[in-house]
Design a protein around this motif. Structure first.
Motif, PDB file in Angstrom:
ATOM      1  N   ALA A 186      70.501 -84.016 -19.542  1.00 45.79           N
ATOM      2  CA  ALA A 186      69.798 -84.144 -20.820  1.00 45.79           C
ATOM      3  C   ALA A 186      68.286 -84.090 -20.638  1.00 45.79           C
ATOM      4  CB  ALA A 186      70.185 -85.459 -21.477  1.00 45.79           C
ATOM      5  N   GLU A 210      67.156 -86.592 -26.090  1.00 47.05           N
ATOM      6  CA  GLU A 210      68.408 -87.099 -25.551  1.00 47.05           C
ATOM      7  C   GLU A 210      68.186 -87.923 -24.286  1.00 47.05           C
ATOM      8  OE1 GLU A 210      72.370 -84.804 -24.987  1.00 47.05           O
ATOM      9  OE2 GLU A 210      71.007 -83.540 -26.152  1.00 47.05           O
ATOM     10  N   LEU A 217      66.751 -91.247 -25.256  1.00 45.09           N
ATOM     11  CA  LEU A 217      67.789 -92.129 -25.788  1.00 45.09           C
ATOM     12  C   LEU A 217      68.654 -92.680 -24.661  1.00 45.09           C
ATOM     13  CD1 LEU A 217      68.861 -90.196 -29.000  1.00 45.09           C
ATOM     14  CD2 LEU A 217      67.568 -92.318 -28.852  1.00 45.09           C
ATOM     15  N   ASP A 218      68.951 -91.830 -23.679  1.00 41.74           N
ATOM     16  CA  ASP A 218      69.735 -92.266 -22.532  1.00 41.74           C
ATOM     17  C   ASP A 218      69.001 -93.388 -21.800  1.00 41.74           C
ATOM     18  OD1 ASP A 218      71.703 -92.354 -20.604  1.00 41.74           O
ATOM     19  OD2 ASP A 218      70.786 -90.775 -19.395  1.00 41.74           O
ATOM     20  N   ILE A 228      68.466 -96.368 -14.613  1.00 44.09           N
ATOM     21  CA  ILE A 228      67.555 -96.075 -15.710  1.00 44.09           C
ATOM     22  C   ILE A 228      68.004 -94.841 -16.473  1.00 44.09           C
ATOM     23  CG2 ILE A 228      65.992 -94.658 -14.287  1.00 44.09           C
ATOM     24  CD1 ILE A 228      63.673 -95.919 -15.776  1.00 44.09           C
ATOM     25  N   VAL A 229      68.922 -94.056 -15.880  1.00 45.90           N
ATOM     26  CA  VAL A 229      69.337 -92.826 -16.533  1.00 45.90           C
ATOM     27  C   VAL A 229      70.717 -92.445 -16.025  1.00 45.90           C
ATOM     28  CG1 VAL A 229      68.326 -91.293 -14.804  1.00 45.90           C
ATOM     29  CG2 VAL A 229      68.477 -90.529 -17.161  1.00 45.90           C
ATOM     30  N   ASP A 230      71.492 -91.747 -16.848  1.00 43.86           N
ATOM     31  CA  ASP A 230      72.808 -91.284 -16.435  1.00 43.86           C
ATOM     32  C   ASP A 230      72.646 -90.176 -15.415  1.00 43.86           C
ATOM     33  OD1 ASP A 230      75.438 -90.760 -16.210  1.00 43.86           O
ATOM     34  OD2 ASP A 230      75.663 -89.788 -18.158  1.00 43.86           O
ATOM     35  N   LEU A 231      73.101 -90.414 -14.175  1.00 42.79           N
ATOM     36  CA  LEU A 231      72.755 -89.508 -13.085  1.00 42.79           C
ATOM     37  C   LEU A 231      73.378 -88.125 -13.208  1.00 42.79           C
ATOM     38  CD1 LEU A 231      72.870 -92.034 -10.147  1.00 42.79           C
ATOM     39  CD2 LEU A 231      70.868 -90.949 -11.133  1.00 42.79           C
ATOM     40  N   GLY A 232      74.564 -88.040 -13.797  1.00 38.34           N
ATOM     41  CA  GLY A 232      75.203 -86.737 -13.871  1.00 38.34           C
ATOM     42  C   GLY A 232      74.623 -85.870 -14.980  1.00 38.34           C
ATOM     43  N   SER A 233      73.961 -86.503 -15.941  1.00 37.68           N
ATOM     44  CA  SER A 233      73.577 -85.762 -17.140  1.00 37.68           C
ATOM     45  C   SER A 233      72.372 -84.856 -16.905  1.00 37.68           C
ATOM     46  CB  SER A 233      73.303 -86.740 -18.285  1.00 37.68           C
ATOM     47  OG  SER A 233      71.965 -86.680 -18.670  1.00 37.68           O
TER      48      SER A 233
END
Lengths: 313, 584
Positions: A167, A171, A174-175, A160-165
């Motif tokens: 944000a 942002e 949007l991810d 559901i979300v970029d784990l490293g980010s």
């Protein structure tokens, strides 16, 4: 209203019986393959209340549920209500957005097909939506995943979300939308057909009515005849369909959630069945049923409001 | 009008979602990303039981003694040394100097003693089998004395997870209260400690600056992210694209594609886990087919099973043959079975044994009968529907048995139903599997008389086996104990009730362009992660260069979305402004 409440009570009782017909040992399967002293297992059974007679378990279950206490999950040892509340938003967002998109796009496609019936446009629309409708949704999901995430690499393969980010704010939103795109597209495509077909046939029925001929005879433009006179009547069955589908907003995407590793209630349901995690199952089925009942009630109310012929009973 | 505005809304949504290139914040944090297909129920080590959870605890909690990567030998952990008493009942451990928890609090002998005694009193499920007979006492800050009430060959190994007393004492009021704790305090003593848990998504762990094993050096990895995939194929794709650096439980169907891939190393990790076909030994209430009481019939059945074909055809060669059960992750406990006694695939021998026993097909229907001409040899075979191979093995089994004149009735059961059938004895054969611990004791205990109706899924027992079981349990001489275990397993093998099909591997893969330094546990055959004590992680270092950079995906995404939008728009929205004349 009363009917809805009665249905809910029925569900409450039914859930309890349903999960106890299958004779299983939740404690045993929790520790399958591990060397746990028998006394410890008995202690656990006692702490889950499984050593009580069924009648006592039932009374306890009803009493606690009425106090909105759904119990403690056997698997995570956390309150069932908290588990459901923390996982529901992901599912509601995904299925909700897809339900709205499929309703809107599907209905528009149905209108276009009916209004241009038996043209190439009608045939293309009807058959293409049918293809998506008849395809199992998880299979459609796999195809989209392979195409857009694996081969083209435009979208993430799951989650559901970029784990490293790190944000936040817009942002982050949007991810999340970026991650939601493929599962939402899958569900939207999968349910388009239903709306397109129902709208098409319902509109075709209405188009044969005399009052439309009258409207046209008055010299009204085509678009106005369609939008003001034909559509309001033709859309009544679609309202029912929307209500039914929104009712499944909590439970409707178990397979698609699995394909896209979407952290919602679908995975929880599959896990709970495996246990069986009785409190979790009871809790899940209760909220699933409650959602269906609620939206059906809403559909009844909406009907009475939209269609003067229906009495608000 | 309505129509047009709805289309506009749809387009806006598509356009907003599409161009999102997944906010790539590139900084210099070194992150190791591991994909797995099992999520987490509870990260509290007194409550959880899943492999995914053990892996996190292996990193989060250091243990008093460690296990060597190569052979599970007991090596120093938090304790730098230990000394045993002559009777082998008491061990005195000396902790390393200056040990700290990740929050900076001192880690002392008091923490160790409290864990051992409390876990014993409250019956913590992951600790109790180790600590049940132990009593621990903190002699001073750095010295802890552990006494066992019975001789315990597992000592001096002391590998239970030690939780920080200063955090856990308030929640560990009783056995029930402690399992309700979420275990997310983030205070540990291992190389990495939990910093964030996202339900059904991920566990993020950061390097623990106070871990003793760094020995004053900077940890080479800043954080480890475990990422859950409910779709194994998506996990494989993520590995190929460099979204993750390593993955476990890879479906055997994907192995071929990964083996050909650049920069990816596939590891078939064995840890003693095996699958078997078991015959009902008759010790439960429900009885098997009368022919199965004859050891010759059981032997013939096992000779009729083509195990090599299973490994080659079903598992793509990714499994190891196994003649008797492996009771431990360490292969030293498996005895050598003399060739003459092995259940080699040989239809002729099988048929000959059955013929000699008088089990002939008297009515000519292709199925043998009992020597007195009654009860055709038709076996009820339980297919475990919760396993990947259950259905296929069931089909294969009925084919093999047909070759030797035995009928098979397949019964599809899920794990719970099969467990029930085993306990009641209402079956003839079934297929299932086990994953043993490092110490062989638990696995050995399953086939004792005491476990009938519980873990004894052979429904078989033997007084000599039980006697030896008690002997090995208290045998303090390691070589002597191995010998006793070998004798037990030979007895069990020759009884012909349990046919191990193969040792089942955990197929793992990692990117060679991301991190290096992976070690297998045990050496040569074991996995590189999700092993008994997960020794790889603190040893890994990033590969120099642009290890697995994702590259900008912004532009293709925008192009892709524009294409989709145009296509969908053209398809559904394109409508000439027509009037009534065209309609009728």
């Amino acid at each position: 209203m009363l009917g809805s409440l009665l249905t809910l009570v029925f569900v409450l009782v039914f859930n309890f019986v349903l999960f106890r017909i299958v004779e299983t040992d939740p404690v045993g399967s929790l520790f399958r393959g591990r060397n746990i002293p028998a006394e410890r297992l008995d202690e656990l059974r006692a702490s889950f209340g499984l050593d009580e007679p069924l009648a006592t378990q039932f009374v306890l279950y009803i009493r606690e549920t009425l106090q909105l206490n759904l119990g403690i999950s056997y698997q995570s040892r956390q309150p069932v209500w908290n588990e459901i509340v923390s996982r529901a938003p992901a599912t509601v967002a995904l299925v909700g957005i897809s339900a709205v998109l499929s309703a809107v796009i599907g209905t528009l496609a149905g209108i276009a097909a009916a209004w241009r019936r038996n043209t190439w446009k009608d045939h293309t629309l009807t058959s293409s939506t049918m293809v998506f409708y008849s395809m199992p949704d998880f299979w459609l999901g796999m195809l989209l995943l392979v195409g857009f995430a694996v081969v083209l690499g435009w979208f993430p393969v799951g989650g559901i979300v970029d784990l490293g980010s790190t944000a936040t704010g817009v942002e982050l939103l949007l991810d999340q939308l970026h991650h939601m795109f493929l599962p939402a597209l899958t569900l939207t495509l999968a349910y388009l057909g239903e709306y397109a077909l129902v709208t098409r046939s319902s509109l075709l029925d209405v188009m044969g009515e005399d009052y439309l001929a009258v409207a046209r005879a008055k010299g009204l433009r085509d678009t106005i005849v369609r939008n003001r006179h034909a559509l309001p009547n033709a859309l009544l069955p679609v309202i029912t369909l929307v209500a039914i589908n929104l009712g499944f907003v909590l439970s409707g995407a178990i397979a698609v959630e699995a394909v896209f590793s979407w952290p919602g209630l679908g995975k929880s349901t599959a896990d709970a069945i495996r246990g069986p995690d009785l409190p979790m199952l009871q809790g899940l089925f209760l909220v699933f049923s409650a959602a269906v009942i609620f939206f059906n009630l809403l559909a009844d109310v909406a009907y009475a409001w939209l269609d003067p012929r229906v009495d608000a009973a | 009008m309505l129509r047009r505005s709805m289309w506009a809304t749809g387009l806006v949504i598509l356009m907003v979602v599409g161009p999102m290139a997944g906010a790539q914040e590139e900084d210099d944090t070194v992150t190791l990303r591991i994909g797995l297909t099992q999520d987490w129920d509870s990260l509290n080590p007194t409550a959880g039981v899943l492999v995914s959870e053990y892996e996190v605890w292996n990193l989060h909690y250091a243990t008093l003694t460690d296990k060597a990567a190569a052979d599970f030998e007991t090596i120093p952990g938090l304790a730098e040394s230990w000394e045993g008493s002559d009777d082998g009942l008491t061990y005195t451990y000396t902790l390393r100097e200056g040990l700290l928890w990740s929050d900076g609090q001192p880690l002392t002998a008091d923490d160790v003693a409290w864990n051992i005694n409390t876990s014993r009193d409250q019956g913590w499920s992951n600790h109790i089998s180790t600590t049940v007979n132990l009593d621990a006492e903190a002699v001073d800050e750095r010295t802890v004395r552990i006494t066992s009430s019975v001789p315990d060959p597992k000592l001096p190994n002391m590998d239970v997870y030690l939780v920080p007393r200063h955090i856990w004492e308030p929640v560990a009021t009783d056995a029930e209260a402690i399992v309700g704790y979420d275990g997310l305090d983030g205070v540990g003593s291992g190389p990495f400690t939990i910093s964030e848990f996202r339900d059904q998504q991920s566990v993020t762990m950061v390097a623990n600056p106070n871990y003793w094993g760094w020995e004053g050096e900077e940890p080479p990895i800043d954080q480890v992210i475990f990422r859950f995939f409910s779709n194994p194929d998506a996990m494989v794709a993520a590995l190929q694209q460099g979204e993750i650096d390593a993955a476990q439980t890879i479906p055997s169907g994907s192995v071929e594609a990964l083996e050909g891939a650049e920069n990816i190393e596939v590891v078939s990790g064995l840890q003693g886990g095996f699958d078997e076909i078991a015959i009902n030994g008759g010790a439960a209430e429900g009885q098997p087919h009368p022919a199965l009481a004859d050891v010759n019939v059981r032997t013939a059945i096992f000779h009729g099973v083509d195990r090599e074909a299973v490994i080659e055809d079903l598992l793509f060669g990714y499994a190891e043959p196994l003649e008797t059960i492996s009771p431990s992750a360490d292969p030293k406990w498996i005895p050598e079975i003399p060739e003459d006694n092995q259940f080699t695939y040989d239809v002729e021998t099988a048929n000959q044994i059955l013929d000699e026993g008088g089990y002939m097909d008297t009515d000519g229907d292709g199925i043998r009968e009992m020597p007195d001409g009654t009860s055709p040899l038709v076996l009820r075979h339980g297919v475990n529907t919760n396993t990947d191979q259950g259905a296929a093995i069931g089909e294969l089994f009925s084919g093999w048995m047909a070759e030797i004149g035995i009928g098979v009735e397949l019964q599809a059961l899920d794990s719970d139903q099969l467990f029930e059938a085993i306990v009641t004895g209402d079956y003839d054969t079934f297929y299932w599997g086990w994953v043993p611990f490092v110490d062989p004791d638990p696995m050995l205990s399953y086939f004792t008389e005491a476990e009938i109706g519980n873990y004894n899924d052979a429904n078989w027992f033997d007084p000599r086996y039980d006697e030896l079981y008690l002997e090995q349990k208290e045998e303090l001489d390691p070589d002597q104990r191995v010998e006793i275990v070998h004798e037990m397993l030979t007895i069990f093998h020759d009884a012909a009730v349990y046919l191990p099909l193969y040792m089942s591997p955990d197929i793992q893969a990692y990117r060679t362009d991301a991190f290096e330094g992976w070690v297998r546990q045990p050496a040569d055959v074991g996995p590189v992660m999700f092993s008994n004590s997960s020794p790889s992680y603190p040893l890994l270092t990033p590969v120099e260069g642009d290890g697995g950079a994702l590259g900008g995906i912004g532009l293709p995404v925008i192009i892709g979305v524009v294409v989709i939008v145009v296509a969908v728009g053209a398809f559904l929205g394109m409508r000439r402004r027509t009037t009534a004349d065209e309609r009728e």
